[in-house]
Design a protein around this motif. Structure first.
Motif, PDB file in Angstrom:
ATOM      1  N   GLU A 193      41.782  60.221  59.794  1.00 41.21           N
ATOM      2  CA  GLU A 193      41.369  59.639  58.512  1.00 41.21           C
ATOM      3  C   GLU A 193      39.857  59.446  58.445  1.00 41.21           C
ATOM      4  OE1 GLU A 193      43.330  59.404  55.872  1.00 41.21           O
ATOM      5  OE2 GLU A 193      44.825  60.320  57.193  1.00 41.21           O
ATOM      6  N   ARG A 194      39.264  59.080  59.555  1.00 41.81           N
ATOM      7  CA  ARG A 194      37.796  58.929  59.569  1.00 41.81           C
ATOM      8  C   ARG A 194      37.100  60.280  59.429  1.00 41.81           C
ATOM      9  NH1 ARG A 194      36.083  54.185  63.583  1.00 41.81           N
ATOM     10  NH2 ARG A 194      34.824  55.875  64.401  1.00 41.81           N
ATOM     11  N   LEU A 195      37.667  61.330  60.027  1.00 46.43           N
ATOM     12  CA  LEU A 195      37.092  62.664  59.849  1.00 46.43           C
ATOM     13  C   LEU A 195      37.237  63.119  58.404  1.00 46.43           C
ATOM     14  CD1 LEU A 195      35.702  65.148  60.956  1.00 46.43           C
ATOM     15  CD2 LEU A 195      37.933  66.015  61.652  1.00 46.43           C
ATOM     16  N   ARG A 196      38.355  62.814  57.766  1.00 44.82           N
ATOM     17  CA  ARG A 196      38.517  63.133  56.344  1.00 44.82           C
ATOM     18  C   ARG A 196      37.444  62.439  55.507  1.00 44.82           C
ATOM     19  NH1 ARG A 196      43.546  64.837  53.982  1.00 44.82           N
ATOM     20  NH2 ARG A 196      45.074  65.404  55.552  1.00 44.82           N
ATOM     21  N   ALA A 197      37.138  61.183  55.848  1.00 44.74           N
ATOM     22  CA  ALA A 197      36.103  60.454  55.123  1.00 44.74           C
ATOM     23  C   ALA A 197      34.739  61.101  55.320  1.00 44.74           C
ATOM     24  CB  ALA A 197      36.069  58.998  55.584  1.00 44.74           C
ATOM     25  N   VAL A 198      34.452  61.542  56.529  1.00 43.66           N
ATOM     26  CA  VAL A 198      33.177  62.216  56.804  1.00 43.66           C
ATOM     27  C   VAL A 198      33.080  63.508  56.015  1.00 43.66           C
ATOM     28  CG1 VAL A 198      31.855  63.403  58.587  1.00 43.66           C
ATOM     29  CG2 VAL A 198      32.822  61.156  59.063  1.00 43.66           C
ATOM     30  N   LEU A 199      34.153  64.298  56.012  1.00 46.25           N
ATOM     31  CA  LEU A 199      34.156  65.555  55.261  1.00 46.25           C
ATOM     32  C   LEU A 199      33.976  65.313  53.769  1.00 46.25           C
ATOM     33  CD1 LEU A 199      36.977  67.406  57.180  1.00 46.25           C
ATOM     34  CD2 LEU A 199      34.573  68.075  57.115  1.00 46.25           C
ATOM     35  N   ALA A 200      34.504  64.205  53.271  1.00 46.34           N
ATOM     36  CA  ALA A 200      34.373  63.884  51.845  1.00 46.34           C
ATOM     37  C   ALA A 200      32.934  63.570  51.459  1.00 46.34           C
ATOM     38  CB  ALA A 200      35.273  62.714  51.485  1.00 46.34           C
ATOM     39  N   THR A 201      32.114  63.148  52.411  1.00 41.54           N
ATOM     40  CA  THR A 201      30.715  62.834  52.101  1.00 41.54           C
ATOM     41  C   THR A 201      29.838  64.083  52.080  1.00 41.54           C
ATOM     42  OG1 THR A 201      30.075  62.444  54.405  1.00 41.54           O
ATOM     43  CG2 THR A 201      30.918  60.560  53.155  1.00 41.54           C
ATOM     44  N   MET A 202      30.338  65.199  52.580  1.00 40.82           N
ATOM     45  CA  MET A 202      29.533  66.420  52.631  1.00 40.82           C
ATOM     46  C   MET A 202      29.566  67.120  51.268  1.00 40.82           C
ATOM     47  SD  MET A 202      30.595  67.910  56.347  1.00 40.82           S
ATOM     48  CE  MET A 202      29.529  69.337  56.185  1.00 40.82           C
ATOM     49  N   ASP A 203      28.391  67.295  50.658  1.00 43.50           N
ATOM     50  CA  ASP A 203      28.333  67.992  49.377  1.00 43.50           C
ATOM     51  C   ASP A 203      27.344  69.148  49.387  1.00 43.50           C
ATOM     52  OD1 ASP A 203      26.032  66.512  49.495  1.00 43.50           O
ATOM     53  OD2 ASP A 203      26.165  65.750  47.450  1.00 43.50           O
ATOM     54  N   ALA A 204      26.576  69.290  50.452  1.00 43.46           N
ATOM     55  CA  ALA A 204      25.622  70.396  50.551  1.00 43.46           C
ATOM     56  C   ALA A 204      25.311  70.654  52.018  1.00 43.46           C
ATOM     57  CB  ALA A 204      24.342  70.068  49.800  1.00 43.46           C
ATOM     58  N   VAL A 205      24.963  71.909  52.316  1.00 43.18           N
ATOM     59  CA  VAL A 205      24.511  72.302  53.644  1.00 43.18           C
ATOM     60  C   VAL A 205      23.262  73.142  53.461  1.00 43.18           C
ATOM     61  CG1 VAL A 205      25.080  73.625  55.717  1.00 43.18           C
ATOM     62  CG2 VAL A 205      26.813  72.229  54.630  1.00 43.18           C
ATOM     63  N   ASP A 206      22.177  72.717  54.066  1.00 49.46           N
ATOM     64  CA  ASP A 206      20.876  73.392  53.922  1.00 49.46           C
ATOM     65  C   ASP A 206      20.476  73.579  52.464  1.00 49.46           C
ATOM     66  OD1 ASP A 206      20.175  73.532  56.553  1.00 49.46           O
ATOM     67  OD2 ASP A 206      20.754  75.629  56.825  1.00 49.46           O
ATOM     68  N   GLY A 207      20.749  72.593  51.644  1.00 49.68           N
ATOM     69  CA  GLY A 207      20.374  72.642  50.239  1.00 49.68           C
ATOM     70  C   GLY A 207      21.310  73.458  49.362  1.00 49.68           C
ATOM     71  N   GLN A 208      22.317  74.087  49.947  1.00 52.22           N
ATOM     72  CA  GLN A 208      23.290  74.859  49.184  1.00 52.22           C
ATOM     73  C   GLN A 208      24.465  73.940  48.837  1.00 52.22           C
ATOM     74  OE1 GLN A 208      23.189  78.113  48.271  1.00 52.22           O
ATOM     75  NE2 GLN A 208      21.178  78.391  49.193  1.00 52.22           N
ATOM     76  N   PRO A 209      24.852  73.828  47.571  1.00 58.01           N
ATOM     77  CA  PRO A 209      26.007  72.986  47.234  1.00 58.01           C
ATOM     78  C   PRO A 209      27.267  73.535  47.900  1.00 58.01           C
ATOM     79  CG  PRO A 209      25.314  74.280  45.345  1.00 58.01           C
ATOM     80  CD  PRO A 209      24.297  74.511  46.406  1.00 58.01           C
ATOM     81  N   LEU A 210      28.128  72.620  48.348  1.00 65.03           N
ATOM     82  CA  LEU A 210      29.312  73.022  49.077  1.00 65.03           C
ATOM     83  C   LEU A 210      30.484  72.131  48.693  1.00 65.03           C
ATOM     84  CD1 LEU A 210      30.418  74.838  51.414  1.00 65.03           C
ATOM     85  CD2 LEU A 210      29.891  72.942  52.937  1.00 65.03           C
ATOM     86  N   GLY A 211      31.603  72.742  48.366  1.00 65.72           N
ATOM     87  CA  GLY A 211      32.844  72.015  48.123  1.00 65.72           C
ATOM     88  C   GLY A 211      33.686  72.065  49.385  1.00 65.72           C
ATOM     89  N   VAL A 212      34.138  70.912  49.849  1.00 62.52           N
ATOM     90  CA  VAL A 212      34.904  70.813  51.090  1.00 62.52           C
ATOM     91  C   VAL A 212      36.262  70.193  50.770  1.00 62.52           C
ATOM     92  CG1 VAL A 212      34.961  69.818  53.402  1.00 62.52           C
ATOM     93  CG2 VAL A 212      32.780  70.499  52.413  1.00 62.52           C
ATOM     94  N   SER A 213      37.339  70.816  51.242  1.00 61.05           N
ATOM     95  CA  SER A 213      38.681  70.263  51.038  1.00 61.05           C
ATOM     96  C   SER A 213      39.494  70.429  52.311  1.00 61.05           C
ATOM     97  CB  SER A 213      39.383  70.973  49.879  1.00 61.05           C
ATOM     98  OG  SER A 213      39.555  72.341  50.182  1.00 61.05           O
ATOM     99  N   VAL A 214      40.276  69.426  52.643  1.00 68.30           N
ATOM    100  CA  VAL A 214      41.152  69.490  53.809  1.00 68.30           C
ATOM    101  C   VAL A 214      42.480  70.079  53.361  1.00 68.30           C
ATOM    102  CG1 VAL A 214      42.340  68.169  55.597  1.00 68.30           C
ATOM    103  CG2 VAL A 214      40.026  67.532  54.907  1.00 68.30           C
ATOM    104  N   ARG A 215      42.849  71.197  53.952  1.00 69.87           N
ATOM    105  CA  ARG A 215      44.095  71.872  53.583  1.00 69.87           C
ATOM    106  C   ARG A 215      45.298  71.327  54.340  1.00 69.87           C
ATOM    107  NH1 ARG A 215      41.869  78.051  53.783  1.00 69.87           N
ATOM    108  NH2 ARG A 215      40.527  77.908  51.956  1.00 69.87           N
ATOM    109  N   GLY A 216      45.061  70.860  55.567  1.00 73.23           N
ATOM    110  CA  GLY A 216      46.162  70.330  56.350  1.00 73.23           C
ATOM    111  C   GLY A 216      45.725  69.947  57.744  1.00 73.23           C
ATOM    112  N   VAL A 217      46.627  69.292  58.472  1.00 77.85           N
ATOM    113  CA  VAL A 217      46.364  68.816  59.829  1.00 77.85           C
ATOM    114  C   VAL A 217      47.483  69.298  60.730  1.00 77.85           C
ATOM    115  CG1 VAL A 217      46.032  66.773  61.279  1.00 77.85           C
ATOM    116  CG2 VAL A 217      45.253  66.747  58.908  1.00 77.85           C
ATOM    117  N   SER A 218      47.133  69.746  61.950  1.00 78.40           N
ATOM    118  CA  SER A 218      48.122  70.211  62.917  1.00 78.40           C
ATOM    119  C   SER A 218      47.787  69.680  64.301  1.00 78.40           C
ATOM    120  CB  SER A 218      48.147  71.737  62.988  1.00 78.40           C
ATOM    121  OG  SER A 218      48.873  72.263  61.929  1.00 78.40           O
TER     122      SER A 218
END
Length: 161
Positions: free
Chosen positions: A78-103
């Motif tokens: 759950e904490r990793l999901r929260a971290v991923l939710a805060t990511m909106d860009a990488v090196d100035g490039q906009p980025l959409g991040v979604s978690v598809r599933g956990v295994s």
């Protein structure tokens, strides 16, 4: 040196992460990993990000679409999901991040949630803002190329009348 007994080994969970950006975005594993660790450190602090781990094990990104497999300690998903939710860009490039599933294994994560390359993308000319403009069509998304970059749109189909 001996291996640790099974009950003392760390337990891992693997998150399948979908990535989306503009078609001309350049993104590699190293920059994504660095941004992920930076976001974890900002959100959770040094000790929290160390507990999380957040290592990128598998990474693919081309033509604005991609996926990654990210490892987390069991209990930290759950904490990793929260971290991923805060990511909106990488090196100035906009980025959409979604978690598809956990295994519980990398193999199961890739088999269940990671698509193999082969998604159709077509270069087309579309009518946008009262002019014909080049666009890249991927599934139901249309990225229209303008002078300042791309604009995201969706395809609308009208029945024949």
């Amino acid at each position: 040196m001996k291996h640790l007994p099974k009950h003392l080994r760390p337990r891992w969970r693997y998150l399948a992460v979908g990535l989306a950006s503009w078609p001309d975005a350049a993104l590699d594993r190293r920059t994504f990993q660095r941004e992920l660790w930076f976001a974890a450190q900002n959100l959770l602090g040094d000790a929290g990000s160390a507990d999380l781990d957040g290592s990128v094990l598998h990474f693919r990104f081309e033509d604005g679409d991609g996926e990654a497999v990210v490892r987390a300690r069991r209990g930290e998903v759950e904490r990793l999901r929260a971290v991923l939710a805060t990511m909106d860009a990488v090196d100035g490039q906009p980025l959409g991040v979604s978690v598809r599933g956990v295994s519980g294994t990398v193999r199961a994560c890739e088999e269940k949630y990671i698509r193999r390359p082969g998604e159709d993308s077509q270069e087309r000319t579309v009518a946008f803002a009262d002019a014909d403009r080049p666009a890249l069509v991927r599934d139901d998304r249309v990225d229209v190329r303008l002078s300042g970059g791309y604009v995201g749109a969706t395809a609308l189909e009208f029945p024949d009348t």
